[in-house]
Scaffold this motif. Structure first.
Motif, short mmCIF file in Angstrom:
data_model
loop_
_atom_site.label_atom_id
_atom_site.label_comp_id
_atom_site.label_asym_id
_atom_site.label_seq_id
_atom_site.Cartn_x
_atom_site.Cartn_y
_atom_site.Cartn_z
N GLU A 53 -10.65 -0.46 -11.42
CA GLU A 53 -9.88 -1.14 -10.21
C GLU A 53 -8.32 -1.49 -10.68
OE1 GLU A 53 -14.03 -2.63 -8.15
OE2 GLU A 53 -12.10 -3.57 -7.65
N ALA A 54 -8.21 -2.05 -11.58
CA ALA A 54 -6.95 -2.61 -12.10
C ALA A 54 -6.09 -1.32 -12.18
CB ALA A 54 -7.12 -3.44 -13.46
N ALA A 55 -6.47 -0.19 -12.67
CA ALA A 55 -5.57 0.78 -12.82
C ALA A 55 -5.13 1.50 -11.27
CB ALA A 55 -6.04 1.81 -13.80
N CYS A 56 -6.33 1.43 -10.51
CA CYS A 56 -6.31 1.94 -9.08
C CYS A 56 -5.17 1.01 -8.51
CB CYS A 56 -7.24 1.88 -8.51
SG CYS A 56 -7.46 2.78 -6.85
N ARG A 57 -5.18 -0.43 -8.70
CA ARG A 57 -4.40 -1.22 -7.91
C ARG A 57 -2.98 -1.14 -8.33
NH1 ARG A 57 -6.49 -5.40 -4.74
NH2 ARG A 57 -8.78 -5.71 -5.09
N SER A 58 -2.82 -0.92 -9.77
CA SER A 58 -1.29 -0.86 -10.24
C SER A 58 -1.06 0.37 -10.00
CB SER A 58 -1.95 -0.62 -12.01
OG SER A 58 -0.55 -0.55 -12.34
N ARG A 59 -1.65 1.70 -9.54
CA ARG A 59 -1.02 2.75 -9.28
C ARG A 59 -0.90 3.11 -7.69
NH1 ARG A 59 -3.73 7.92 -12.45
NH2 ARG A 59 -2.42 8.69 -11.03
N PHE A 60 -1.67 2.39 -6.82
CA PHE A 60 -1.81 2.95 -5.60
C PHE A 60 -1.78 1.90 -4.56
CE2 PHE A 60 -4.52 6.28 -7.92
CZ PHE A 60 -3.29 7.17 -7.71
N VAL A 61 -1.74 0.61 -4.97
CA VAL A 61 -1.92 -0.73 -3.93
C VAL A 61 -0.69 -1.37 -4.19
CG1 VAL A 61 -3.13 -2.49 -3.28
CG2 VAL A 61 -4.31 -0.54 -4.11
N ALA A 62 0.11 -1.50 -2.89
CA ALA A 62 1.40 -2.63 -3.08
C ALA A 62 1.07 -4.06 -3.56
CB ALA A 62 1.79 -2.56 -1.64
#
Ligand code: SF4
Length: 132
Positions: A53-62
């Motif tokens: 989830e951390a990687a997903c947030r880092s790449r795709f979430v503002a």
């Protein structure tokens, strides 16, 4: 891997329009990081992409934590261009995408609904509303 953005047609009587997705992709192409996401959306996207989830947030979430970032074309980062406009994460697209255009703000304000209908060819307003 992808399918065009759509929503299974379903009657929603309280809304003053009919909706049949025309696969324009317009709802995914509003610039400015407007696609809202919640924690459950992010968890599902991360799992689908085999990311933490951390990687997903880092790449795709503002940075604010509640919106997807834009991609290079200033549309949603998951909008794919091709023969048909498609969503790269269609099976786990966020709730806001799954429920478009049956959003409370479109029900609450006729002008917001008219603007949405001007952008989305899948929305057919009830005649009295369309005449404004
Ligand atoms: S996540 Fe998919 S359905 Fe939602 S705005 Fe982005 S491209 Fe469109």
């Amino acid at each position: 891997m992808s399918r065009p953005p759509t929503r299974d047609p379903a009657p929603v009587p309280e809304y003053p329009f009919r909706f049949t997705c025309q696969r324009s992709g317009n709802c995914c192409a509003v610039p400015g990081g407007v696609v809202r996401v919640g924690d459950a959306d992010i968890a599902a996207i991360a799992s689908h992409l085999a990311l933490t989830e951390a990687a997903c947030r880092s790449r795709f979430v503002a940075p604010g934590g509640d919106r997807l970032v834009d991609g290079p074309s200033h549309a949603c980062v998951f909008l794919l261009d091709g023969a048909e406009t498609s969503c790269a994460i269609y099976p786990v697209r966020p709730e806001r995408c799954r429920t478009w255009p049956f959003w409370p703000e479109l029900l609450a304000d006729p002008e917001v609904l008219r603007r949405a209908a001007a952008r989305c060819p899948g929305i057919q307003l009830d005649p009295e509303l369309a005449e404004g």
